[in-house]
Scaffold this motif. Structure first.
Motif, PDB file in Angstrom:
ATOM      1  N   CYS A 275       2.946  24.560 -12.913  1.00  0.00           N
ATOM      2  CA  CYS A 275       1.984  24.095 -11.916  1.00  0.00           C
ATOM      3  C   CYS A 275       2.479  24.498 -10.539  1.00  0.00           C
ATOM      4  CB  CYS A 275       1.825  22.571 -12.004  1.00  0.00           C
ATOM      5  SG  CYS A 275       0.538  21.909 -10.933  1.00  0.00           S
ATOM      6  N   ALA A 276       1.639  25.179  -9.776  1.00  0.00           N
ATOM      7  CA  ALA A 276       2.047  25.677  -8.465  1.00  0.00           C
ATOM      8  C   ALA A 276       2.325  24.535  -7.483  1.00  0.00           C
ATOM      9  CB  ALA A 276       0.962  26.594  -7.897  1.00  0.00           C
ATOM     10  N   THR A 277       1.731  23.386  -7.724  1.00  0.00           N
ATOM     11  CA  THR A 277       1.930  22.215  -6.853  1.00  0.00           C
ATOM     12  C   THR A 277       2.719  21.160  -7.609  1.00  0.00           C
ATOM     13  OG1 THR A 277      -0.179  22.642  -5.728  1.00  0.00           O
ATOM     14  CG2 THR A 277       0.778  20.453  -5.468  1.00  0.00           C
ATOM     15  N   ALA A 278       3.879  20.804  -7.093  1.00  0.00           N
ATOM     16  CA  ALA A 278       4.719  19.815  -7.774  1.00  0.00           C
ATOM     17  C   ALA A 278       4.276  18.385  -7.486  1.00  0.00           C
ATOM     18  CB  ALA A 278       6.177  19.987  -7.353  1.00  0.00           C
ATOM     19  N   SER A 279       3.738  18.143  -6.267  1.00  0.00           N
ATOM     20  CA  SER A 279       3.324  16.800  -5.889  1.00  0.00           C
ATOM     21  C   SER A 279       2.402  16.869  -4.676  1.00  0.00           C
ATOM     22  CB  SER A 279       4.547  15.924  -5.571  1.00  0.00           C
ATOM     23  OG  SER A 279       5.229  16.431  -4.431  1.00  0.00           O
ATOM     24  N   LYS A 280       1.703  15.771  -4.411  1.00  0.00           N
ATOM     25  CA  LYS A 280       0.888  15.657  -3.207  1.00  0.00           C
ATOM     26  C   LYS A 280       0.845  14.191  -2.800  1.00  0.00           C
ATOM     27  CE  LYS A 280      -3.593  15.614  -3.164  1.00  0.00           C
ATOM     28  NZ  LYS A 280      -5.031  15.940  -3.282  1.00  0.00           N
ATOM     29  N   SER A 281       0.473  13.944  -1.566  1.00  0.00           N
ATOM     30  CA  SER A 281       0.375  12.585  -1.051  1.00  0.00           C
ATOM     31  C   SER A 281      -1.067  12.095  -1.162  1.00  0.00           C
ATOM     32  CB  SER A 281       0.826  12.536   0.413  1.00  0.00           C
ATOM     33  OG  SER A 281       0.757  11.227   0.920  1.00  0.00           O
ATOM     34  N   VAL A 282      -1.242  10.929  -1.773  1.00  0.00           N
ATOM     35  CA  VAL A 282      -2.558  10.308  -1.876  1.00  0.00           C
ATOM     36  C   VAL A 282      -2.450   8.887  -1.301  1.00  0.00           C
ATOM     37  CG1 VAL A 282      -3.294  11.686  -3.854  1.00  0.00           C
ATOM     38  CG2 VAL A 282      -2.102   9.528  -4.242  1.00  0.00           C
ATOM     39  N   GLN A 283      -3.545   8.168  -1.371  1.00  0.00           N
ATOM     40  CA  GLN A 283      -3.584   6.865  -0.734  1.00  0.00           C
ATOM     41  C   GLN A 283      -4.367   5.878  -1.570  1.00  0.00           C
ATOM     42  OE1 GLN A 283      -4.373   6.961   3.550  1.00  0.00           O
ATOM     43  NE2 GLN A 283      -5.896   5.389   3.183  1.00  0.00           N
ATOM     44  N   TYR A 284      -3.879   4.667  -1.610  1.00  0.00           N
ATOM     45  CA  TYR A 284      -4.565   3.613  -2.365  1.00  0.00           C
ATOM     46  C   TYR A 284      -5.989   3.427  -1.859  1.00  0.00           C
ATOM     47  CZ  TYR A 284      -5.715  -0.944  -4.325  1.00  0.00           C
ATOM     48  OH  TYR A 284      -6.331  -1.958  -4.994  1.00  0.00           O
ATOM     49  N   ASP A 285      -6.936   3.310  -2.797  1.00  0.00           N
ATOM     50  CA  ASP A 285      -8.359   3.075  -2.561  1.00  0.00           C
ATOM     51  C   ASP A 285      -9.069   4.285  -1.966  1.00  0.00           C
ATOM     52  OD1 ASP A 285     -10.474   1.276  -3.022  1.00  0.00           O
ATOM     53  OD2 ASP A 285     -10.590   0.782  -0.897  1.00  0.00           O
ATOM     54  N   ALA A 286      -8.382   5.431  -1.897  1.00  0.00           N
ATOM     55  CA  ALA A 286      -9.013   6.685  -1.504  1.00  0.00           C
ATOM     56  C   ALA A 286      -9.115   7.577  -2.741  1.00  0.00           C
ATOM     57  CB  ALA A 286      -8.202   7.375  -0.415  1.00  0.00           C
ATOM     58  N   SER A 287      -9.895   8.629  -2.657  1.00  0.00           N
ATOM     59  CA  SER A 287     -10.008   9.543  -3.783  1.00  0.00           C
ATOM     60  C   SER A 287      -8.771  10.441  -3.872  1.00  0.00           C
ATOM     61  CB  SER A 287     -11.267  10.398  -3.646  1.00  0.00           C
ATOM     62  OG  SER A 287     -11.246  11.128  -2.441  1.00  0.00           O
ATOM     63  N   TYR A 288      -8.485  10.946  -5.077  1.00  0.00           N
ATOM     64  CA  TYR A 288      -7.325  11.808  -5.266  1.00  0.00           C
ATOM     65  C   TYR A 288      -7.471  13.128  -4.520  1.00  0.00           C
ATOM     66  CZ  TYR A 288      -5.104   8.892  -8.850  1.00  0.00           C
ATOM     67  OH  TYR A 288      -4.460   7.883  -9.500  1.00  0.00           O
ATOM     68  N   GLY A 289      -8.698  13.584  -4.337  1.00  0.00           N
ATOM     69  CA  GLY A 289      -8.898  14.861  -3.670  1.00  0.00           C
ATOM     70  C   GLY A 289      -8.593  16.032  -4.588  1.00  0.00           C
TER      71      GLY A 289
END
Length: 325
Positions: A275-289
């Protein structure tokens, strides 16, 4: 109507009131009727009563303030520059509200502008360098029991105001706050720390028209995970807002409204693939994007899940329902 047509600005200055009640309000102007101010400077006035160091407008009055400067006025409480507590519509257009202050810690709200009751429109104005001994150094919004307050802010800047309590830029205590156009609420500080637009629990900003792409509004919420906009989809995005506290970030929930929360690190396990992306930042109660698509020879990717076995499928539109990394 008070208007200067000479090409300069007429000045109302040196006024002061002494009484501790309504008789001591409105150091420069005390309005209880219908008043229009055009191209006037109201400066250096003081009020010791219910506020309104520069201007006090109350009862069933209507006031229109256009192309004016309200500066360096002082009130003990509620509105160093302007205090408007009338039931009728009032407007401020192309005005500068600068360098006003309140002096009482208990009720020193709204050093620049204190609003209570009735619809009010602020268009093309600048609130700056106002100093409050309580909340809402730029603007404080409130209402009396049994009344309503709707404040519409358009193409306006609230910056470099300072306060002792929350909402150095704007404090929405009660009522409705509407916004559209190019609105900047930034650079305001509480005790030296960023504190721009303060929203108590349950309070929101209603976006009534398109927010200019250059709009920047710093927010502080009493309850961090609150959704704090209404009407943002189609009128703007999360880039219009920033968190005053670097601990939190602004994101969008599944409905496209802005939310504030603690960033969560989402890690991707490709289960034997790459997977080219190892991780990303998301936020509670928001969409994963947007989510990456991994690759594994001889396999077809079936989607992301919350665990390798028995987890729930996650898509770009799924709402984050965990507060853990």
């Amino acid at each position: 109507t008070i208007q200067d047509t000479s090409g300069g600005k007429g000045i109302i200055t040196g006024g002061w009131t002494k009484g501790s009640d309504a008789s001591g309000s409105g150091g420069g102007i005390n309005n209880d009727g219908v008043l229009t101010l055009k191209n006037i400077t109201v400066t250096g006035n003081t009020a010791a009563g219910y506020g309104g160091g520069g201007i006090y407008s109350s009862g069933n009055s209507t006031i229109t303030i256009e192309d004016c400067e309200i500066s360096n006025n002082e009130a003990t409480v509620k509105g160093g520059g302007i205090h408007i507590s009338s039931n009728n519509p009032s407007t401020l257009t192309n005005c500068v509200i600068k360098g006003n202050k309140t002096t009482q810690a208990t009720n020193g709200y709204g050093a620049g502008l204190f609003i209570q009751r009735g619809p009010k429109t602020i268009d093309g104005c600048t609130f700056t360098e106002n100093d409050g001994q309580n909340s809402g150094a730029g603007i404080y919004i409130d209402f009396d029991k049994g009344t309503s307050t709707v404040v519409t802010i358009i193409n306006t800047t609230v910056s470099n105001n300072t306060s002792i309590a929350d909402g150095a830029g704007i404090y929405l205590n009660n009522g409705e706050l509407q916004m559209s156009g190019l609105v900047n609420i930034a650079g305001n500080t509480k005790g030296g720390t960023a504190n721009n637009l303060y929203l108590p629990t349950g309070k929101q900003v209603t976006v009534t028209g398109t927010l200019n792409a250059s709009t920047r509004i710093g927010v502080t919420l009493q309850t961090v995970t609150d959704v704090f906009t209404i009407g943002l989809p189609g009128n703007g995005d999360e880039a219009c807002f920033t968190s005053d506290d670097a601990t939190y970030t602004v994101g969008l929930n599944a409905s496209g409204e802005a939310v504030l929360g603690v960033p969560i690190t989402l890690s991707f396990n490709a289960n034997g693939g790459t997977c080219a992306t190892a991780s990303k930042s998301v936020q509670y109660d928001a969409s994963y994007g947007e989510l990456p698509v991994p690759v594994r020879d001889g396999f077809v990717f079936g989607g992301w899940f919350t665990s390798a076995a028995g987890g729930s499928q996650v898509t770009a539109d799924t709402t984050v329902q965990t507060a853990e990394n």
